[in-house]
Enzyme design. Structure first.
Site, PDB file in Angstrom:
ATOM      1  N   ASP A  12       0.864  -1.169   0.000  1.00 47.29           N
ATOM      2  CA  ASP A  12       0.000   0.000   0.000  1.00 47.29           C
ATOM      3  C   ASP A  12       0.916   1.239   0.000  1.00 47.29           C
ATOM      4  O   ASP A  12       2.118   1.131   0.309  1.00 47.29           O
ATOM      5  CB  ASP A  12      -0.867  -0.045   1.265  1.00 47.29           C
ATOM      6  N   ASP A  14      -0.263   5.067   0.864  1.00 43.39           N
ATOM      7  CA  ASP A  14      -0.566   6.064   1.896  1.00 43.39           C
ATOM      8  C   ASP A  14      -0.498   5.443   3.295  1.00 43.39           C
ATOM      9  O   ASP A  14      -1.239   4.511   3.592  1.00 43.39           O
ATOM     10  CB  ASP A  14      -1.976   6.633   1.685  1.00 43.39           C
TER      11      ASP A  14
END
Ligand code: B16
Ligand code: MG
Length: 217
Positions: A12, A14
């Site tokens: 991922d 963020d």
């Protein structure tokens, strides 16, 4: 720890590689206040990993008011413009501790790397961070139909790497993202607090605690 030797790691963006999760928080908070919805860190946890319109709908539902489709698009654009102003100055200095080293460690060991972010700003963010070349595959909002917690983004990333789900593990800071990884039947490494990421297989505070050896035995 597990019976598979991993061949790929799916990250991922963020909140894992950089703290843009905080900028999303600030931009959503301002928007929530403008429509009279209460907003705090706990509510924000529900938005992490959820796409822009999905997040907006959760905030507007909390406001108790009705909004037309046109209003919603305007509000989503406002939030995004604010978010983009906050990330305009991102640079390699904004990588979280251990992020660059983790990517280097994984690639030096011969594993493949993918990015799985539902953000439409993901490509711009990794370019500003100077890590765009560190990924064999980038899967963002343009390449998927279903946001996290649907497994689509992680399955698409694994397929892009030419690997099965069993051969990959996912790294996530959000509840929705951990659910997406588990729904893809992958090992889930959580970044953050075990009290929040209760469905992760293992949780570490940040990538500065990451050691690939822990996951290859
Ligand atoms: P944008 P990730 C997600 O990115 C964020 O966690 C989430 O808070 C945000 O709403 C979403 O991207 C959409 O971002 O508005 O830039 O398209 O965690 O999947 O990297
Ligand atoms: Mg995240």
């Amino acid at each position: 720890m597990r019976k598979y030797e991993y061949r790929g790691v799916i990250f991922d963006l963020d909140g894992v590689l950089t703290d843009t999760a905080h900028y999303h928080y600030l931009a959503w908070k301002k928007l929530a206040e403008s429509v009279g919805a209460s907003f705090d860190e706990a509510f924000n946890e529900q938005l992490k990993g959820v796409d822009r319109m999905g997040s907006l709908n959760l905030i507007l539902a909390a406001s108790g008011k009705d909004f037309s489709a046109t209003d919603k698009l305007t509000l989503a654009d406002e939030k995004n413009l604010h978010y983009q102003s906050l990330i305009a100055q991102l640079s390699p200095a904004d990588l979280l501790p251990g992020a660059a080293e983790s990517l280097q460690q994984i690639r030096a060991a011969g594993l493949k790397t993918a990015l799985a972010s539902v953000s439409k700003n993901a490509q711009a963010v990794i370019e500003r961070l100077g890590i765009a070349e560190q990924f064999d595959v980038v899967v963002d909002a343009a390449k998927i139909k279903n946001s996290k917690p649907d497994p689509e983004i992680f399955l698409t990333a694994a397929a892009g790497l030419g690997l099965t789900a069993d051969e990959c593990f996912g790294v996530e800071d959000s509840i929705a993202g951990i659910r997406a990884i588990k729904a893809a039947r992958m090992f889930a490494l959580g970044i953050g607090s075990p009290a929040v990421l209760t469905e992760a297989d293992v949780v570490i505070a940040g990538l500065h605690h990451f050691s690939l050896q822990d996951y290859l035995k």
